[in-house]
Design a protein around this motif. Structure first.
Motif: not given
Lengths: 399, 598
Positions: A203-222
């Motif tokens: 479950x935590x792996x799934x949650x972390x992937x979701x977080x990484x998507x947020x990180x991509x949107x807000x940090x890498x694609x910034x």
């Protein structure tokens, strides 16, 4: 990932070929001329990665010269180990790198096992692999927080460090400790996985992937992040061997070197670990590379959770640890930490205590020689971002 | 600059609508994990104060200290660990290494106190807020830092040994001994329990270092009969051994034997650095009655102090009950001789076949010598006094064992019953089983005792080995009478024994008269204890001595009787066993030295 940097670091236009003057290849800095200012970043400064400081000489807000100072955190672990029985060394070494203690635990245990000729049981090897990959995720999550924070983005750090705490919860269940796990004891591991652990981890792996998507949107694609990090602190392939650069820092400029692949240890040989590299070599490329490495780690964790044997010993039979003498010999054990090659050189003289232990942390090179070089001619406001992009960890410099 | 890179970060606001992760009341809503390394707990009912936690703690956070209400007993030092949370790093090595699994950790993780002294506490004794909290970290049974499995000792197969008197136990080789010695956790509980207080951890450490000569010197500091003790000691040390709580105790007795076996008789004096008596200057003479363990021990320590010592022995050879009460398959006679021969090289004289009281009077000894040490042992048998026990085919075990050692032939019957459940009963059972096997080619011997199987005083291995040699053991039966037909014994009537001791712990067996049995026999051996023969004490001497209600001579802590020149020790004072004899001999030697040099 071979994407070219979209814009180059465009900090300064002053012609540094002429000013300041150079003598014997070094700039001549006369502080009394009032053209230069010497200031210290650290040891008490939010823009350093830990207990170290960088002494910088600036002209305007451009760094002319930087020098790393350490010595604020020396705990003499290597020396302490010489006065401790082998088994007593293993709770010490996790302190060598707080955000990622497990690599130390693995190396020191594996070094003792190698010298004493102990074969670790299959199941314990899988549990160690799981532990090491979990620790990689926890370390990277902390790093994202630092990298975003160094650019003034507090919120992203709160998300990732918050997520890291959920991983620490898993560590707590698995090992009994959140930060200092002390899990990989010589001969194997201390505990089997508790009931329900595998489900929680999935479950935590799934949650972390979701977080990484947020990180991509807000940090890498910034746009801000790109303009600050692209072109900053470029490591060239020529520097890799000259400075001894390892890990993501080396892979980001095309060096194919990952110990999990080149010298597989624990169960990495049986897992499909991919070599992730880039050719750009700047801070943004390193961030992207680490981001991809996190996804790979999550993949590996999912696969390990599938493959851990249900039954089997978790520890090889050790002699009575109070009287444990290891035959004379020497060994070097290395592992891939999030910072790169992390190794322990251990010498035994046949007694019950190690004769000499040397801990090799990747940060020694990255935070001293490489940082001093890359910090030249950048803006003082980018020094923190540069330091974090090298993912330096001062406790590793001072063992 | 891409438009996407400008717009994408705005998604940060999506999070504003999400439920926060923060736990509002973590102290109640977020207990530590089941496996959490929280604060220490110590289960005093399991803790034995061995101090292994103190030894392993790499921060010196643990001290082992006396605790009110905890007494020192065999196998428990009475000390308990005190933990300093100013030093502790919660690595839980102390928990993992604890040989009794008494130390655990709770899953509680908060503690506030304004008194710094509070953080140095004794878990289990001091009141803590987590004493009732759930247990967190405890040692996984799959993981061991100390070794609970004993190195197996090679023994003769039952089929090989059931006719012969060759020693059964083969002894450790070097590799086995070093592996077994490695298991020692050096807690020292054995030293406190051993009557002779031998420095067991030190000689075991010397085995680990492969320094056998040093190990041998350590043995002789407190025990001049390592060959004997290394075979037949009652090894109270092993009962007290910390490892015994969770597995096999260390094979201390076999390790002692290993040391002594490695040293050839000729090298004793060189290794121990002892001198012949004539090289010493003391001009005092001491007589010792009895060449058993106590007498030999006293003679050795008196000799190295420089006293002229002479032993008077009633029987033709030395060793006392160790030779005349213990069969050769357990203790070969040449091993007794090895210890005694060394004693003779020091100048100690032994006069055999001389019974004090008959050949020489005790008064004469008093005249000729400066002090006398009497260690005459328990050579008399005790009778059940049931009907028929005065029949000529009813024997005492001690008499028969002595006859076997002396080499006299015994008229072994085809069907024998032994009454008794101690080690002597097992010795005579197994000896007679061998003789039956030699004579008739089969074994028909049965041993019966009052005690239930698990309460039998004999060592477990003796019972197991006796059964392997085809003897039958029938515990929990009380002898009623011996049936005699036409002047010959036909068997023993017994009734079920329900309990041996009453609620006050006194000997008072209870029988169930409805459960009866008859064991066929044409010869019966009684082995229910031994008595002492004090006939060498004349009335004049007796009147000056004090006796306990059980008939033992009363002595002080140096084994000195009310007659200042007469010291008494060994089985007739303490025991009966060889190690008490050796310990008594040592203390009596010190007592005699004190008496003569004051």
């Amino acid at each position: 990932m071979n994407k070219q940097s979209e814009c180059k670091y465009s900090g300064y236009s002053a012609d540094r070929a002429k000013y300041p003057e150079k003598k014997d290849g070094k700039p001549v800095i006369d502080l009394d001329s009032h053209k230069f200012t010497k200031i210290w970043q650290g040891p008490q400064h939010p823009g350093v990665t830990g207990n170290m400081s960088v002494e910088i000489i600036i002209n305007g807000d451009e760094i002319i010269q930087a020098q790393t100072h350490v010595g604020y955190l020396h705990r003499a672990f290597e020396k302490l180990m010489e006065r401790r029985k082998y088994i007593q060394c293993f709770p010490l070494v996790c302190r060598i790198c707080v955000p990622e203690p497990d690599t130390n635990e693995y190396c020191v245990s594996a070094a003792m096992e190698d010298l004493a000729g102990i074969v670790v049981p299959e199941k314990a090897e899988w549990l160690r692999t799981l532990n090491l990959e979990m620790s990689r995720i926890a370390s990277y999550l902390m790093w994202i927080g630092g990298q975003a924070g160094s650019l003034g983005m507090g919120a992203i750090g709160q998300w990732t460090v918050g997520m890291r705490d959920f991983w620490l919860d898993l560590f707590e269940e698995m090992t009994g400790g959140r930060v200092y796990h002390m899990y990989m004891i010589p001969g194997g591991v201390r505990k089997d996985l508790p009931d329900g652990f595998i489900e929680k981890a999935r479950n935590l792996v799934i949650r972390t992937r979701k977080l990484l998507k947020d990180v991509e949107n807000t940090f890498l694609s910034n746009a801000v992040v790109k303009s600050r990090l692209q072109g900053l602190g470029v490591i060239t392939p020529a520097m890799v061997d000259e400075y001894g650069i390892v890990g993501p820092n080396a892979r980001s400029c095309g060096k194919e070197y990952d110990i999990r692949i080149n010298n597989p240890y624990v169960k990495y040989g049986e897992l499909d670990v991919k070599m992730i590299t880039s050719t750009v070599g700047d801070a943004y490329a390193r961030a992207q590379l680490r981001y991809e490495d996190m996804h790979q780690s999550l993949d590996l964790i999912s696969e390990i959770l599938e493959r851990i044997p249900k039954d089997g010993a978790i520890q090889a039979k050790l002699p009575n640890v109070l009287n444990w003498k290891i035959p004379a010999g020497q060994t070097y054990i290395k592992a891939e930490s999030t910072r790169g090659e992390h190794g322990f050189y251990m010498v035994s003289d046949g007694s019950d205590k190690p004769r000499r232990v040397f801990a090799r942390g990747a940060s020694y090179t990255h935070a001293i020689a490489v940082l001093e070089k890359l910090a030249e001619n950048i803006s003082i406001s980018d020094l923190a971002a540069l330091m974090v992009s090298l993912h330096t960890c001062p406790p590793e410099i001072e063992r | 600059m891409k438009l996407k890179d400008v717009l994408s970060p705005l998604r940060v606001w999506e999070r504003a609508a999400q439920k926060p992760w923060t736990i509002k009341d973590p102290l109640n809503d977020r207990p530590g994990a089941d496996n959490y390394r929280g604060f220490h707990k110590n289960d005093f009912s399991k803790c034995i104060g061995c101090g292994t936690c103190e030894e392993i703690c790499q921060n010196d956070a643990i001290d082992i200290v006396p605790v009110e209400g905890q007494e020192t007993v065999d196998g428990d030092s009475g000390l308990r660990p005190r933990i300093d949370y100013g030093r502790c790093c919660w690595c839980a090595l102390c928990v993992d290494v604890c040989p009794t699994s008494a130390l655990t950790m709770s899953n509680d993780y908060t503690w506030i106190s304004d008194n710094p002294e509070d953080y140095r506490f004794i878990p289990g004794a001091d009141k803590t807020k987590w004493q009732d909290a759930e247990t967190g970290y405890e040692r996984s049974p799959d993981m061991q830092l100390i070794n609970f499995d004993r190195v197996e000792m090679a023994e003769m197969h039952p089929g090989q040994r059931d006719k012969s008197f060759i020693e059964i136990v083969k002894g450790y080789n070097k590799e086995q001994a070093m592996k077994e010695a490695e298991r020692c956790i050096e807690c020292g509980l054995c030293i406190a329990t051993c009557p002779a207080h031998m420095d067991i951890p030190a000689y075991i450490a010397a085995i680990r270092d492969d320094d056998i000569e040093n190990a041998f010197r350590i043995l002789y500091e407190t025990n001049p009969m390592p060959e004997i003790c290394g075979r037949i000691c009652t090894h109270k040390c092993e009962t007290a051994c910390a490892l015994h709580n969770n597995g096999d105790p260390l094979a201390i007795r076999w390790l002692k034997r290993y040391i002594a076996d490695q040293i050839p008789a000729g090298k004793y004096q060189e290794i121990l650095g002892t001198k012949h008596l004539e090289d010493t200057k003391l001009n005092k003479k001491i007589a010792i009655i009895g060449a058993g363990p106590a007498g030999i021990s006293a003679a050795y320590y008196l000799a190295i102090m420089g006293y002229k010592t002479k032993i008077f022995e009633a029987l033709p050879e030395s060793g006392g009950m160790a030779r005349y009460g213990i069969p050769e398959y357990r203790l070969p006679y040449d091993q007794i001789d090895k210890d005694v021969e060394y004693l003779k090289t020091l100048g100690v004289e032994i006069q055999y076949n001389t019974r004090i009281g008959q050949d020489i009077s005790l008064e004469q000894l008093h005249k000729d010598y400066d002090a006398v040490f009497a260690a005459t042992g328990l050579h008399l048998g005790r009778s059940t006094r049931i009907t028929g026990s005065d029949h000529q085919r009813v024997y005492f075990a001690t008499d028969l064992l002595r006859e076997v050692t002396l080499g006299n032939e015994i008229d072994v019957a085809k069907n024998i019953v032994v009454i008794g459940g101690g080690n002597v009963a097992m010795d005579i059972t197994r000896t007679l089983a061998r003789l039956q096997n030699q004579k008739f080619g089969k074994v028909q011997i049965l041993a019966t005792c009052l005690e239930a199987e698990q309460e039998m005083p004999a060592d477990l291995e003796e019972i197991v080995e006796a059964r392997e040699e085809k003897a039958i053991i029938e515990p929990a039966w009380g002898p009623v009478d011996i049936e005699i037909k036409n002047g010959k014994i036909s068997g023993l009537h017994v009734s079920k024994c329900l309990s041996v001791f009453n609620s006050e712990g006194r000997f008072s067996p209870e029988f169930d008269e409805n459960q009866k049995k008859f064991f066929k026999a044409d010869m019966i051996v009684e082995s229910i204890g031994q008595g002492m023969d004090l006939s060498y004490l004349s009335e004049g001497i007796k009147s000056k001595l004090k006796f306990s209600p059980r008939g033992r001579i009363e002595v002080n802590e140096k084994f000195q009787s009310d007659l200042k020149w007469l010291f008494v020790g060994g089985d007739i004072i303490e025991g009966p066993d060889v190690i008490h004899g050796i310990a008594n001999g040592y203390l009596a030697a010190r007592g005699i030295d004190g008496f003569l040099t004051k």
